[in-house]
Write a protein that holds these residues in place. Sequence first.
Motif, PDB file in Angstrom:
ATOM      1  N   LEU A  20       0.852  -1.229   0.147  1.00 50.76           N
ATOM      2  CA  LEU A  20      -0.034  -0.170   0.023  1.00 50.76           C
ATOM      3  C   LEU A  20       0.992   1.393   0.021  1.00 50.76           C
ATOM      4  CD1 LEU A  20      -2.807  -1.005   2.440  1.00 50.76           C
ATOM      5  CD2 LEU A  20      -3.148  -0.027   0.042  1.00 50.76           C
ATOM      6  N   VAL A  21       1.877   1.351   0.818  1.00 48.97           N
ATOM      7  CA  VAL A  21       2.956   2.450   0.840  1.00 48.97           C
ATOM      8  C   VAL A  21       3.352   2.465  -0.556  1.00 48.97           C
ATOM      9  CG1 VAL A  21       4.923   3.556   1.798  1.00 48.97           C
ATOM     10  CG2 VAL A  21       3.347   2.359   3.383  1.00 48.97           C
ATOM     11  N   GLU A  22       3.883   1.446  -1.214  1.00 50.17           N
ATOM     12  CA  GLU A  22       4.507   1.774  -2.517  1.00 50.17           C
ATOM     13  C   GLU A  22       3.417   2.024  -3.509  1.00 50.17           C
ATOM     14  OE1 GLU A  22       7.690   1.720  -3.126  1.00 50.17           O
ATOM     15  OE2 GLU A  22       8.274   1.323  -0.861  1.00 50.17           O
ATOM     16  N   ALA A  23       2.166   1.689  -3.150  1.00 54.08           N
ATOM     17  CA  ALA A  23       1.130   2.157  -4.390  1.00 54.08           C
ATOM     18  C   ALA A  23       0.769   3.524  -4.080  1.00 54.08           C
ATOM     19  CB  ALA A  23      -0.028   1.132  -4.099  1.00 54.08           C
ATOM     20  N   VAL A  24       0.853   4.003  -2.928  1.00 49.10           N
ATOM     21  CA  VAL A  24       0.634   5.450  -2.547  1.00 49.10           C
ATOM     22  C   VAL A  24       1.700   6.313  -3.249  1.00 49.10           C
ATOM     23  CG1 VAL A  24       0.964   7.124  -0.634  1.00 49.10           C
ATOM     24  CG2 VAL A  24      -0.614   5.177  -0.339  1.00 49.10           C
ATOM     25  N   LYS A  25       3.115   5.870  -3.278  1.00 50.90           N
ATOM     26  CA  LYS A  25       4.129   6.451  -3.853  1.00 50.90           C
ATOM     27  C   LYS A  25       3.926   6.893  -5.259  1.00 50.90           C
ATOM     28  CE  LYS A  25       8.046   5.368  -2.405  1.00 50.90           C
ATOM     29  NZ  LYS A  25       8.980   4.450  -1.656  1.00 50.90           N
ATOM     30  N   VAL A  26       3.577   5.579  -5.964  1.00 52.02           N
ATOM     31  CA  VAL A  26       3.238   5.418  -7.368  1.00 52.02           C
ATOM     32  C   VAL A  26       2.255   6.576  -7.718  1.00 52.02           C
ATOM     33  CG1 VAL A  26       2.607   4.222  -9.257  1.00 52.02           C
ATOM     34  CG2 VAL A  26       4.118   3.476  -7.633  1.00 52.02           C
ATOM     35  N   GLU A  27       1.042   6.195  -7.090  1.00 49.15           N
ATOM     36  CA  GLU A  27      -0.079   7.279  -7.285  1.00 49.15           C
ATOM     37  C   GLU A  27       0.097   8.516  -7.300  1.00 49.15           C
ATOM     38  OE1 GLU A  27      -4.084   7.903  -8.531  1.00 49.15           O
ATOM     39  OE2 GLU A  27      -2.947   6.031  -8.857  1.00 49.15           O
ATOM     40  N   SER A  28       0.657   9.137  -6.169  1.00 46.81           N
ATOM     41  CA  SER A  28       0.872  10.367  -6.158  1.00 46.81           C
ATOM     42  C   SER A  28       1.883  10.823  -7.192  1.00 46.81           C
ATOM     43  CB  SER A  28       1.548  10.379  -4.516  1.00 46.81           C
ATOM     44  OG  SER A  28       1.966  11.835  -4.326  1.00 46.81           O
ATOM     45  N   TRP A  29       2.854  10.062  -7.343  1.00 49.32           N
ATOM     46  CA  TRP A  29       3.692  10.613  -8.568  1.00 49.32           C
ATOM     47  C   TRP A  29       2.972  10.803  -9.870  1.00 49.32           C
ATOM     48  CZ3 TRP A  29       7.922  12.778  -9.757  1.00 49.32           C
ATOM     49  CH2 TRP A  29       8.543  12.720 -10.776  1.00 49.32           C
ATOM     50  N   GLN A  30       2.093   9.796  -9.998  1.00 48.90           N
ATOM     51  CA  GLN A  30       1.294   9.826 -11.357  1.00 48.90           C
ATOM     52  C   GLN A  30       0.468  11.012 -11.307  1.00 48.90           C
ATOM     53  OE1 GLN A  30      -0.272   5.817 -11.408  1.00 48.90           O
ATOM     54  NE2 GLN A  30       1.397   5.069 -12.581  1.00 48.90           N
ATOM     55  N   ARG A  31       0.074  11.713 -10.096  1.00 44.76           N
ATOM     56  CA  ARG A  31      -0.953  12.784  -9.944  1.00 44.76           C
ATOM     57  C   ARG A  31      -0.106  13.946  -9.896  1.00 44.76           C
ATOM     58  NH1 ARG A  31      -6.068  11.713  -6.811  1.00 44.76           N
ATOM     59  NH2 ARG A  31      -6.713   9.617  -7.143  1.00 44.76           N
ATOM     60  N   GLY A  32       1.209  14.025 -10.123  1.00 43.51           N
ATOM     61  CA  GLY A  32       2.271  15.011 -10.506  1.00 43.51           C
ATOM     62  C   GLY A  32       2.274  15.671  -8.787  1.00 43.51           C
ATOM     63  N   ARG A  33       2.270  14.843  -7.927  1.00 38.75           N
ATOM     64  CA  ARG A  33       2.479  15.584  -6.642  1.00 38.75           C
ATOM     65  C   ARG A  33       3.984  15.288  -6.191  1.00 38.75           C
ATOM     66  NH1 ARG A  33      -0.938  19.064  -5.032  1.00 38.75           N
ATOM     67  NH2 ARG A  33      -1.048  18.274  -3.033  1.00 38.75           N
ATOM     68  N   PRO A  34       4.815  16.233  -5.889  1.00 39.09           N
ATOM     69  CA  PRO A  34       6.122  15.987  -5.649  1.00 39.09           C
ATOM     70  C   PRO A  34       6.625  15.140  -4.433  1.00 39.09           C
ATOM     71  CG  PRO A  34       5.587  18.412  -5.122  1.00 39.09           C
ATOM     72  CD  PRO A  34       4.434  17.476  -5.663  1.00 39.09           C
ATOM     73  N   ARG A  35       5.939  15.030  -3.602  1.00 39.57           N
ATOM     74  CA  ARG A  35       6.273  14.322  -2.303  1.00 39.57           C
ATOM     75  C   ARG A  35       5.241  13.710  -1.437  1.00 39.57           C
ATOM     76  NH1 ARG A  35       8.217  18.131   2.487  1.00 39.57           N
ATOM     77  NH2 ARG A  35       6.403  19.153   2.829  1.00 39.57           N
ATOM     78  N   VAL A  36       5.604  12.825  -0.757  1.00 38.21           N
ATOM     79  CA  VAL A  36       4.570  12.242   0.143  1.00 38.21           C
ATOM     80  C   VAL A  36       5.078  12.341   1.562  1.00 38.21           C
ATOM     81  CG1 VAL A  36       3.303  10.228   0.592  1.00 38.21           C
ATOM     82  CG2 VAL A  36       3.833  10.522  -1.559  1.00 38.21           C
ATOM     83  N   THR A  37       4.123  13.018   2.496  1.00 40.20           N
ATOM     84  CA  THR A  37       4.779  12.776   3.919  1.00 40.20           C
ATOM     85  C   THR A  37       3.666  12.104   4.655  1.00 40.20           C
ATOM     86  OG1 THR A  37       3.152  14.971   4.376  1.00 40.20           O
ATOM     87  CG2 THR A  37       5.374  15.447   3.587  1.00 40.20           C
ATOM     88  N   LEU A  38       4.270  11.888   5.965  1.00 43.58           N
ATOM     89  CA  LEU A  38       3.249  11.208   6.875  1.00 43.58           C
ATOM     90  C   LEU A  38       3.982  11.486   8.250  1.00 43.58           C
ATOM     91  CD1 LEU A  38       5.230   8.436   8.196  1.00 43.58           C
ATOM     92  CD2 LEU A  38       5.084   7.636   5.903  1.00 43.58           C
TER      93      LEU A  38
END
Length: 139
Positions: free
Chosen positions: A78-96
């Motif tokens: 799920l974490v890896e899928a979040v990173k991919v989805e976020s990247w595909q949406r053009g979001r430059p980073r993921v925080t938590l």
Amino acid sequence: MEDEADGLFASVFSVSGWQPAPFGVERSRQPGFILVARAASDSRPVGFAHVIEIPGGDHLQQLSVVPSKTGHGDGRALVEAVKVESWQRGRPRVTLRTFADVPWNAPLYATCGFAECLPDNDFLRDLGYVPVSGVVSHS
């Protein structure tokens, strides 16, 4: 799923004052996305990730895996899928934000590419500081 998964924290600290998890429809009203992990055998949900849009990227608001399915890689997937989805949406980073003293939290996120950081925007500062927050950039 979230309430059941949150029960795992009872072995580390008191969860008696925690509020029940919000319903999915409430989560879906926030800008961002929800990903669901399903069991291969019968396609029942075994976990989910809720990601909200924040200034400068996305924030992994909640990651939950039902206790009977922990340790099988669903959380990591799920974490890896979040990173991919976020990247595909053009979001430059993921925080938590997570609990540093919980043995299964900080090590998981570190191996997924997150690094400890100080809050650097109003959203993260408003969450309050916890020893391990994290960021993974797509740069």
